[in-house]
Each structure stands twice: as structure tokens, then as C-alpha cells.
Enzyme design. Structure first.
Site, PDB file in Angstrom:
ATOM      1  CD  GLU A 173      -1.924   2.047   1.385  1.00 52.05           C
ATOM      2  OE1 GLU A 173      -1.617   3.091   0.957  1.00 52.05           O
ATOM      3  OE2 GLU A 173      -2.096   2.316   2.715  1.00 52.05           O
ATOM      4  CB  CYS A 193      -1.109   6.885   1.389  1.00 48.24           C
ATOM      5  SG  CYS A 193      -2.209   5.833   2.230  1.00 48.24           S
TER       6      CYS A 193
END
EC number: 1.2.1.3
Length: 517
Positions: free
Chosen positions: A285, A319
């Protein structure tokens, strides 16, 4: 990030932090005692083999909180051996009923909830995020994640398959084995839960490296793992640095899988290390440069507040932050004006103060990197509309910053800044914005604000992103998968999909004397 935060909608920030909202939040201890700063292996605490330590720093002041054991390759080797022993056939963990694994995860969640106030304060001390957010958002989602996966422990299973002939065929979902997990510093407790929940629910064992910037809360949870009753060796936690401890996990020949959350740059390194060692399974991720598209028919008040939240939440250290705000040209000027006013009103300060919306960046490295991006934006011709400087005389505080007149080719429009820097871009047509939004190496998340269902459906299908939010941002639930397209990673976390990365599917076929339907 996150659903617990997003559900407060436009009240997020100082409205969330109003007196009414904070009545249920216990007062924090601004100097919580540190109980755990060593390496956790086999349910015991150890110094590093090298005896080396490193400092963890309070980002609000730049002062050292404490020294932490610095794990290295030798410590990772010890942790992997302990995990492998715990995973042997016939071990207490391998023989444990799946329902019992679920009870242990629920017990861990109960212990975290018991110590919620302490953990929230420790997270704020070590990470810098506002205490109210640590308590209401991060800890809330940790508990929901662990309890969600506790429920899956005895429900994720194989099936019988009607193959031709006199045979009986079925599948088993078996644990992968020793799972290396490397978690980031922006959501230390939450990312720990995202990793541990599915791994333990499916019967794996774990060697986890915590971020060197924020090791304290994840290490404290190790104590609770032991208290909950997990057998020795099932969870092992090694604080240390990426090039040493992290690299040792990624390249270890006896680690069966590695899961990493962090930058795309390091994700590349981990994937190469996994492939050049034992070809271990990898889930990543990684970074993002997520487009947040504001159509001209959007609810202006809601869109401005949500775009602010999408970028500035968690000091911009997400993110999936909405870091490219595309605004249709006929509402561009008004949207920019309102966004600047909202950014100027954002309260930056002591993260233990209930009125604070934005604390410091996590460390000096990030602080300087973000200021460098701001300077680059100015040099390349973006219009600095507010902020752009240091917000305090000590610590790593940066003013909420908004750039207008941003062009696609500018550095600040292409690279992940990971800080409180909003970039607003103008577009004309829906076809244009799709092409520009997708013209990125990243594909983690995206959002669309519109009252037109046809536009929402078209954009949600056209955008190359693992998650698309419509008329909202940063809405997460343990039940829904999360992960990226392109260089934003591979695999999914959360939901039933998050279990797939932690299991091997085995087919068993048995000859029978006669098959009957």
C-alpha cells in the site's frame, strides 16, 4: 483519514473539537510514561543483539522522548525463528480452534479499549497528531478493525467442488505462515491493526517492524498481545530502521509473505528483495497523488469543507490525501477564495489542546522536505495564496498552505508532498478532467463532488483508482477493501478481500467408491 473522522462532516476540525464534541474525550496526560521500548520476541522483551538504541522524538518540541532498542538483521533472525517455531504443526497456535483465535482478537480489542486514553496520549506524543483525533478517530478504527476480523476467524473457509468422476474435492484456506509486516509512521496504531487483524484471524504468525519515528504505541500493544493470551512467538515486534531491520524482513528466506505500507520508492525495494530471495508473497500500500474533482453543480459549502479535510487531515500525512483538487472553471474563483479562508482559519498548535486542528509534521526530515516542495511550487510559477512558512518557533509545525493556478506539469502537481499543502487546478470539461486525473503514476484514491448521478457514475468508472468517493472523502470502514492501482501498490487490505493475501488455497481431491449427487 478515516470513517470515524469523515462522519463528522463539515464539523470536522475546530467544529469537531467544540466543547460539545470533546465532553466524551477524557483529559490527556501530556507526558505519558513509556513502558515499552525494547524488542518483543516470544512474548518477552529483549535488548537489541548489538545493544544499540535510537531516540524517538516529540515532533511538537524536537526533544527526545526516550531511547528505543534498535533492531537489526540478527534481531529479525531471532524473531523469525520464534515465529517459525510458533507455526510448527502441532503447536498450540496451529491446533487452536479458529473461534478461539477470534476470541483472542476480541480480547486484544478489549484491552486496547481499556487503555484507550493512554494509547491516544502516547500516539499524540510520539506522532504529533491532535489528541482528540487520536482518541476519536484512530483508536475507534483500531477497535472496529480488530473486532471485524475477530468475527471472520471461523467464517473464512473453503468449499466442496463437484468435479467429474468418483471423486470428492474440497478446498482449504490455510495460513501463509511467517508474515513480515512493515508499518508506517502516519497511523501507527491503525496500520498495526490493519496488518495484525487479517493475519491473526487466518492463523498466521507475524514479525512486524514498526516505524523508527513512531515506535511507542505499537510496542505497547505488544504487551497487550501477551496479556490477551496469544501464544509466544505468534506476534513479534522489532523497532528499527528500514535499510537494516526492514530489509532483513523483506529478504529473509524464512519469511513467507511481506506486507508493507509506505512510499512507492521503498515499495519497489521491497518487491525486488522479495523476488530475489524466496519469491515471497507481497502486498504493498504505497503513495498517491489523488484527484479530488469538484464539478460546477456541487454543493459549494460541503465541497470546500471536504476538500479541506481531504488534504489537511492528519497534517496532510495521508497516502490517499486529495492532493490534486480539480475545480470546474465556472466555480473556480469562488472555490479558491473559500478554500483560502478555510485554510487561514485552521488552528495549528499544541496537539494536546482540544482546540487544535493541526499538529506538527512527524519529524525534521519531513518538515524540511515539505518546505522544499513549497519553495519549488513558488519557483515553478504556482500562486501561493496562503501559508507557505513555519508555524512555530520550535517543533515541526508548517502553516496550512494553498496554491492556485497549479499546472499539471509542476512538481507539486506530480509528486507526493505528504504535508499541509493544497494544490488547486482548473478544468473545463468532464472528459478533460478524466484524462488529467488519470495522467499520474499513482492510482490510490479519487473523489467526485456533484449532484448529477450520471456524472458521478461516469467518473467513478473512468477514474483509475482503487477507491473512489462520491460527495465525501476519507470514508473508511473495516468492511470495505482499500488498495491502489498502478504505482500505488498491489493487493487489498480490509474487508473480506484483505483475508485473501494471508491464505493459501489448497485443493484436496479424494477417490471415493461411488459418487452420488
Amino acid at each position: 483519514m478515516l470513517r470515524a473522522a469523515a462522519r463528522f462532516g463539515p464539523r470536522l476540525g475546530r467544529r469537531l473539537l467544540s466543547a460539545a464534541a470533546t465532553q466524551a474525550v477524557p483529559a490527556p496526560n501530556q507526558q505519558p510514561e513509556v513502558f515499552c521500548n525494547q524488542i518483543f520476541i516470544n512474548n518477552e522483551w529483549h535488548d537489541a543483539v548489538s545493544r544499540k538504541t535510537f531516540p524517538t522524538v516529540n515532533p511538537s518540541t524536537g526533544e527526545v522522548i526516550c531511547q528505543v532498542a534498535e533492531g537489526d538483521k540478527e534481531d529479525v533472525d531471532k524473531a523469525v525463528k520464534a515465529a517459525r517455531a510458533a507455526f510448527q504443526l502441532g503447536s498450540p497456535w496451529r491446533r487452536m480452534d479458529a473461534s478461539h483465535r477470534g476470541r483472542l482478537l476480541n480480547r486484544l480489542a478489549d484491552l486496547i479499549e481499556r487503555d484507550r486514553t493512554y494509547l491516544a496520549a502516547l500516539e499524540t506524543l510520539d506522532n504529533g497528531k491532535p489528541y482528540v483525533i487520536s482518541y476519536l478517530v484512530d483508536l475507534d478504527m483500531v477497535l472496529k478493525c480488530l473486532r471485524y476480523y475477530a468475527g471472520w476467524a471461523d467464517k473464512y473457509h473453503g468449499k466442496t467442488i463437484p468435479i467429474d468422476g468418483d471423486f470428492f474435492s474440497y478446498t482449504r484456506h490455510e495460513p501463509v505462515g511467517v508474515c513480515g509486516q512493515i508499518i508506517p509512521w502516519n497511523f501507527p496504531l491503525l496500520m498495526q491493526a490493519w496488518k495484525l487483524g487479517p493475519a491473526l484471524a487466518t492463523g498466521n504468525v507475524v514479525v512486524m517492524k514498526v516505524a523508527e519515528q513512531t515506535p511507542l504505541t505499537a510496542l505497547y500493544v505488544a504487551n497487550l498481545i501477551k496479556e490477551a493470551g496469544f501464544p509466544p512467538g505468534v506476534v513479534n515486534i522489532v523497532p528499527g530502521f528500514g535499510p537494516t531491520a526492514g530489509a532483513a524482513i523483506a529478504s529473509h528466506e524464512d519469511v513467507d509473505k511481506v506486507a508493507f505500507t509506505g512510499s512507492t520508492e521503498i515499495g519497489r525495494v521491497i518487491q525486488v528483495a522479495a523476488g530475489s530471495s524466496n519469491l515471497k508473497r507481497v502486498t504493498l500500500e504505497l503513495g498517491g497523488k489523488s484527484p479530488n474533482i469538484i464539478m460546477s453543480d456541487a454543493d459549494m459549502d460541503w465541497a470546500v469543507e471536504q476538500a479541506h479535510f481531504a488534504l489537511f487531515f492528519n497534517q496532510g500525512q495521508c497516502c490517499c490525501a486529495g492532493s490534486r483538487t480539480f475545480v470546474q472553471e465556472d466555480i473556480y474563483d469562488e472555490f479558491v477564495e473559500r478554500s483560502v479562508a478555510r485554510a487561514k482559519s485552521r488552528v495549528v498548535g499544541n496537539p494536546f489542546d482540544s482546540k487544535t486542528e493541526q499538529g506538527p509534521q512527524v519529524d525534521e526530515t519531513q518538515f524540511k522536505k515539505i518546505l522544499g516542495y513549497i519553495n519549488t511550487g513558488k519557483q515553478e510559477g504556482a500562486k501561493l495564496l496562503c501559508g507557505g512558512g513555519i508555524a512555530a518557533d520550535r517543533g515541526y509545525f508548517i502553516q496550512p498552505t494553498v496554491f492556485g493556478d497549479v499546472q499539471d506539469g509542476m512538481t507539486i502537481a506530480k509528486e507526493e508532498i505528504f504535508g499541509p499543502v493544497m494544490q488547486i487546478l482548473k478544468f473545463k470539461t468532464i472528459e478533460e478532467v478524466v484524462g488529467r486525473a488519470n495522467n499520474s503514476t499513482y492510482g490510490l484514491a479519487a473523489a467526485v463532488f456533484t449532484k448529477d448521478l450520471d456524472k458521478a457514475n461516469y467518473l467513478s468508472q473512468a477514474l483509475q483508482a482503487g477507491t473512489v468517493w462520491v460527495n465525501c472523502y476519507n470514508v473508511f470502514g473495516a468492511q470495505s477493501p482499500f488498495g491502489g492501482y498502478k504505482m500505488s501498490g498491489s493487493g487489498r487490505e480490509l474487508g473480506e478481500y484483505g483475508l485473501q493475501a494471508y491464505t493459501e488455497v489448497k485443493t484436496v481431491t479424494v477417490k471415493v467408491p461411488q459418487k452420488n449427487s
